[in-house]
Design an enzyme around this catalytic site. Structure first.
Site, PDB file in Angstrom:
ATOM      1  N   GLU A 210      -2.631  10.129   0.470  1.00  0.00           N
ATOM      2  CA  GLU A 210      -3.927   9.792   0.466  1.00  0.00           C
ATOM      3  C   GLU A 210      -4.334   9.619   1.722  1.00  0.00           C
ATOM      4  O   GLU A 210      -5.232   8.933   2.380  1.00  0.00           O
ATOM      5  CB  GLU A 210      -3.720   8.522  -0.494  1.00  0.00           C
ATOM      6  CG  GLU A 210      -4.820   7.869  -0.939  1.00  0.00           C
ATOM      7  CD  GLU A 210      -4.815   6.927   0.322  1.00  0.00           C
ATOM      8  OE1 GLU A 210      -6.004   6.440   0.410  1.00  0.00           O
ATOM      9  OE2 GLU A 210      -3.652   6.380   1.014  1.00  0.00           O
ATOM     10  N   GLU A 211      -3.611   9.314   2.680  1.00  0.00           N
ATOM     11  CA  GLU A 211      -3.291   8.179   4.030  1.00  0.00           C
ATOM     12  C   GLU A 211      -3.774   8.902   5.176  1.00  0.00           C
ATOM     13  O   GLU A 211      -4.615   8.249   6.376  1.00  0.00           O
ATOM     14  CB  GLU A 211      -2.073   7.287   4.251  1.00  0.00           C
ATOM     15  CG  GLU A 211      -1.486   6.485   3.569  1.00  0.00           C
ATOM     16  CD  GLU A 211      -2.055   4.796   3.893  1.00  0.00           C
ATOM     17  OE1 GLU A 211      -3.010   5.241   4.228  1.00  0.00           O
ATOM     18  OE2 GLU A 211      -1.859   4.100   2.923  1.00  0.00           O
TER      19      GLU A 211
ATOM     20  N   ASP B  29       0.675  -1.190   0.119  1.00  0.00           N
ATOM     21  CA  ASP B  29       0.106  -0.230   0.028  1.00  0.00           C
ATOM     22  C   ASP B  29       0.872   1.716  -0.361  1.00  0.00           C
ATOM     23  O   ASP B  29       0.940   1.584   1.124  1.00  0.00           O
ATOM     24  CB  ASP B  29      -0.259   0.016   1.479  1.00  0.00           C
ATOM     25  CG  ASP B  29      -2.270   0.984   1.292  1.00  0.00           C
ATOM     26  OD1 ASP B  29      -2.129   1.794  -0.128  1.00  0.00           O
ATOM     27  OD2 ASP B  29      -2.655   1.250   2.183  1.00  0.00           O
TER      28      ASP B  29
END
Length: 418
Positions: free
Chosen positions: A179-180, A147
């Protein structure tokens, strides 16, 4: 592939031997496993990505590497500044690449270059010790191996192979930051001139860990705080104060039941596709000392929406809190920006050759606002290598075979979209 399957060598070997092109067994476990990586441009690129730490808000170094690599492949590459460099912050930027002067391509393929903490170094592992194994079963471990640096690497090489076969393919690549933890990179792209109204692209392919399946839908998100205000006092005379923690606990206990309550009884919404909405009480804190009645307490809560809008769920939460507190405003939900959150997301699954699944996690997809679809609906696909079950864990890992199959999968999606 499930995380537990990574080490089930017998089953993996049996499946691999059924392939049209069989691979020789690697029997000398003392050999340098790096040779397998060195001999593959894809695997070498993936290794380089993982070896560069890129925890959210610190993506600059890996971004520069990706930018330089894409430039070396004769793509036109733009650095889209998200956060300028300052005395307190490093520069943060998205990478946008395309062919020649085709700045508005038909197909946009995207993933993110940031990871969750902590950084875990890159490492290689034979599937088991003391037995032979097939090259594609080699396990690659480390933060971001799944990821989403697996998706980034596979997307890059799928695009390069597609362009080698069809130099006129109208493809654009977007690799974003944040994004995280905030979605800041995709939000910035979404609000930029690269995302016009109406959109010039007709397909977006999002890269995330999907176990090489196409995702039909993923849950929406809503975060909020539950806050309790009390009155401080000496713990020997608690009746002189009001414990914020004691006020918070029964409300939290009730909220924790909402995922199992049917909607008609005040529970969270459900759908046939995504099942139940879920609620997680992720963090609770309050008080200053054991001998002081706490004047303040709060909990951070995350809801994964299976149906409805964030506003629908806010209403359910507000009613649930009021039911327990009888309208006492000393305990209340704080939703912050009421425009925040995202409803469930639905994706296209009309390309043959893929299994179709649903997932419970969130992605950048809702942050990319497709401004006008009156003339043509933009298709969206969600696909990628690796399992989300290990993505944020200390055993994050992927196999060589999954990475290489992802290149083929992305190529099929791109070809179907052109």
């Amino acid at each position: 592939m499930k995380a537990t399957d990574l080490f089930h060598v017998t089953a993996l070997v049996a499946g691999a031997l059924a392939l049209e092109h069989q691979q020789p067994l690697i029997g000398d476990l003392s050999q340098d496993l790096n040779h397998i990586i060195d001999s593959s441009p894809l695997l070498s690129f993936h290794r380089a990505l993982v070896q560069i730490p890129s925890i959210s808000e610190h993506e600059k170094n890996v971004g520069e590497y990706v930018l330089d690599f894409l430039s070396s492949q004769n793509l036109t590459v733009e650095k889209q500044i998200v956060t300028p460099e300052s005395d307190t912050e490093e520069e943060r930027f998205n990478i946008y690449a395309y062919v020649g002067k085709n700045r508005q391509p038909d197909v946009l393929v995207t993933s993110h270059i940031d990871t969750v903490p902590p950084f875990i170094p890159y490492s290689l592992h034979a599937p088991t010790s003391g037995t032979s194994f097939i090259r594609t079963d080699l396990v690659i471990a480390g933060r971001g191996t799944v990821d989403a640096k697996a998706s980034v690497a596979a997307i890059v090489f799928a695009a390069l192979e597609t362009l080698d076969e069809n130099p006129n393919a109208s493809i654009g690549l977007l690799f974003d930051v944040g994004e995280e933890n905030s979605g800041v990179g995709m939000k910035h792209f979404s609000n930029s001139e690269l995302n016009p109204t109406p959109p010039t692209y007709h397909t977006v392919i999002f890269g995330e860990p999907t176990e090489l399946s196409l995702v039909a839908a993923h849950k929406g998100t809503l975060g909020f705080k539950l806050v309790a205000e009390g009155k401080a006092a000496h713990s020997g005379y608690p009746w002189l104060g009001e414990s914020a923690i004691s006020s918070l606990i029964p409300v939290l206990a009730h909220l924790d039941t909402l995922q199992d309550l049917p909607p008609e009884k005040g529970g969270l919404l459900r759908s046939e596709t995504l099942g139940k909405s879920t609620l997680n009480i992720g963090r609770v804190h309050g008080g200053i000392a054991a001998n002081v009645v706490p004047a303040h307490a709060e909990a951070a809560i995350s809801v994964r929406l299976a149906a409805g809008t964030p506003e629908d769920t806010r209403t359910i939460i507000e009613r649930a809190v009021a039911k327990v507190t009888s309208g006492d405003r000393s305990v209340y939900p704080d939703f912050g920006d009421r425009k925040a959150g995202a409803p469930p997301q639905y994706f296209d699954v009309d390309v043959d050759g893929f299994e179709v699944i649903t997932v419970n996690y969130g992605t950048d997809a809702p942050a990319l606002k497709i401004h006008d679809q009156r003339t043509q609906r933009v298709k969206r696909y969600l696909y990628g290598p690796g399992s989300i079950l290990v993505a944020h864990a200390d055993n994050e890992a992927i196999t060589v075979g999954e990475l290489e199959e992802a290149v083929r999968g992305y190529k099929r999606l791109i070809a179907a979209s052109l």
